[in-house]
Design an enzyme around this catalytic site. Sequence first.
Site, PDB file in Angstrom:
ATOM      1  N   THR A  44       0.829  -1.206   0.000  1.00  0.00           N
ATOM      2  CA  THR A  44       0.000   0.000   0.000  1.00  0.00           C
ATOM      3  C   THR A  44       0.864   1.258   0.000  1.00  0.00           C
ATOM      4  O   THR A  44       0.624   2.190  -0.775  1.00  0.00           O
ATOM      5  CB  THR A  44      -0.919   0.010   1.241  1.00  0.00           C
ATOM      6  OG1 THR A  44      -1.682  -1.188   1.257  1.00  0.00           O
ATOM      7  CG2 THR A  44      -1.844   1.205   1.225  1.00  0.00           C
ATOM      8  N   THR A  45       1.879   1.287   0.865  1.00  0.00           N
ATOM      9  CA  THR A  45       2.770   2.456   0.946  1.00  0.00           C
ATOM     10  C   THR A  45       3.564   2.635  -0.336  1.00  0.00           C
ATOM     11  O   THR A  45       3.966   3.754  -0.666  1.00  0.00           O
ATOM     12  CB  THR A  45       3.717   2.307   2.150  1.00  0.00           C
ATOM     13  OG1 THR A  45       2.939   2.039   3.320  1.00  0.00           O
ATOM     14  CG2 THR A  45       4.549   3.550   2.375  1.00  0.00           C
ATOM     15  N   TYR A 133      -2.712  -9.982   4.875  1.00  0.00           N
ATOM     16  CA  TYR A 133      -2.697  -8.556   5.223  1.00  0.00           C
ATOM     17  C   TYR A 133      -4.133  -8.101   5.418  1.00  0.00           C
ATOM     18  O   TYR A 133      -4.932  -8.103   4.490  1.00  0.00           O
ATOM     19  CB  TYR A 133      -1.995  -7.777   4.109  1.00  0.00           C
ATOM     20  CG  TYR A 133      -1.925  -6.271   4.276  1.00  0.00           C
ATOM     21  CD1 TYR A 133      -2.172  -5.632   5.489  1.00  0.00           C
ATOM     22  CD2 TYR A 133      -1.572  -5.472   3.191  1.00  0.00           C
ATOM     23  CE1 TYR A 133      -2.085  -4.263   5.616  1.00  0.00           C
ATOM     24  CE2 TYR A 133      -1.475  -4.089   3.304  1.00  0.00           C
ATOM     25  CZ  TYR A 133      -1.745  -3.498   4.517  1.00  0.00           C
ATOM     26  OH  TYR A 133      -1.659  -2.130   4.638  1.00  0.00           O
ATOM     27  N   ARG A 138      -9.013   0.326   4.691  1.00  0.00           N
ATOM     28  CA  ARG A 138      -8.756   0.575   3.267  1.00  0.00           C
ATOM     29  C   ARG A 138      -9.541  -0.351   2.345  1.00  0.00           C
ATOM     30  O   ARG A 138      -9.888   0.029   1.240  1.00  0.00           O
ATOM     31  CB  ARG A 138      -7.256   0.421   2.962  1.00  0.00           C
ATOM     32  CG  ARG A 138      -6.409   1.622   3.371  1.00  0.00           C
ATOM     33  CD  ARG A 138      -4.975   1.445   2.894  1.00  0.00           C
ATOM     34  NE  ARG A 138      -4.141   2.591   3.207  1.00  0.00           N
ATOM     35  CZ  ARG A 138      -3.908   3.613   2.389  1.00  0.00           C
ATOM     36  NH1 ARG A 138      -4.479   3.644   1.203  1.00  0.00           N
ATOM     37  NH2 ARG A 138      -3.118   4.599   2.754  1.00  0.00           N
ATOM     38  N   LYS A 161      -0.205  -9.678   8.703  1.00  0.00           N
ATOM     39  CA  LYS A 161      -0.009  -8.268   9.043  1.00  0.00           C
ATOM     40  C   LYS A 161      -1.375  -7.739   9.464  1.00  0.00           C
ATOM     41  O   LYS A 161      -2.291  -7.617   8.655  1.00  0.00           O
ATOM     42  CB  LYS A 161       0.527  -7.482   7.840  1.00  0.00           C
ATOM     43  CG  LYS A 161       0.644  -5.980   8.097  1.00  0.00           C
ATOM     44  CD  LYS A 161       1.064  -5.239   6.835  1.00  0.00           C
ATOM     45  CE  LYS A 161       1.095  -3.726   7.073  1.00  0.00           C
ATOM     46  NZ  LYS A 161       1.425  -2.978   5.833  1.00  0.00           N
ATOM     47  N   ILE A 203       5.343  -4.198  10.209  1.00  0.00           N
ATOM     48  CA  ILE A 203       5.594  -3.709   8.845  1.00  0.00           C
ATOM     49  C   ILE A 203       5.246  -2.233   8.891  1.00  0.00           C
ATOM     50  O   ILE A 203       4.082  -1.853   8.998  1.00  0.00           O
ATOM     51  CB  ILE A 203       4.782  -4.487   7.803  1.00  0.00           C
ATOM     52  CG1 ILE A 203       5.258  -5.946   7.776  1.00  0.00           C
ATOM     53  CG2 ILE A 203       4.944  -3.850   6.426  1.00  0.00           C
ATOM     54  CD1 ILE A 203       4.488  -6.844   6.819  1.00  0.00           C
TER      55      ILE A 203
END
Length: 296
Positions: A44-45, A133, A138, A161, A203
């Site tokens: 995502t980042t 994840y 989101r 995560k 993370i």
Amino acid sequence: MFTGSIVALITPMDLKGELCRSSLKKIIDYHVHNKTKAIVSVGTTGESATLNQKEHVNIVMMTLEIADKRIPIIAGTGANATTEAISLTKKFEKSGIAGCLTVTPYYNRPTQEGLYQHFKAISENTELPQILYNVPSRTGCDLLPQTIARLSHLKNIIGIKEATGDLSRINKIKILVKNDFLLISGDDITALDFMQLGGHGVISVTANIAAHEMTQMCSFALKKDFVQARKINQKLMLLHEALFIEPNPMPVKWVSKKIGLIKHDTLRLPMTPIINSTCLKLEKALTYANLSLSKI
């Protein structure tokens, strides 16, 4: 390699919005130097949502090439279509990546059975280790502890995560999964508390610009020296918070440019530059944390 401080790496871009290789090399070297445990590439980042699949694969492979076995690389391989997630995962078979980070299917809002079947299908089509994840804020869906428990028994699903920020989730998951199943925080603000409750690492977005501090904090936490870990975390708390005043990765890219890690803080639409009030809060947080770019 999947414990401690793992960075959710930004994707540095030039003024045209294309990958900036020189900045990518600099940030990878920065994490090697500061002993970050692993890099998540194009999560995502890393702005996976604004990259096409060819770009996505190319960035992961370039990250792998530049890292040159100095630090493990985890590829972001999530998608809202199961076939697309499988296709993306298969592109990294035998590439040398350490594993995959696979987000829950976004927008579709599948049932728990749909989530189970999604991740099961991916697992059956790869030998690569898979980290689930979960980030409901989101994606619009929540991977519940009971479903995580079912998935934890599949051959190559090794951990999760958890980015809900709900610390009550940790024990609920721990009592249901195998002892060697990894619990990794996806929320910098609560990461230390997450580790104190039995988590194995984070993370981290903050690690993009505070790699040394995050490595130290996680190292102390894993040794159960929570007094020292909390001293570091308290200095970083304003930064943890400021990095999410506006949607990630807008603030962390601005800071990365400010401290000299990347040349440009370019974002692809619909992401836009942060506003002035956010800049001021980030500057205050940087000063409070006493951060500067470590020499590489």
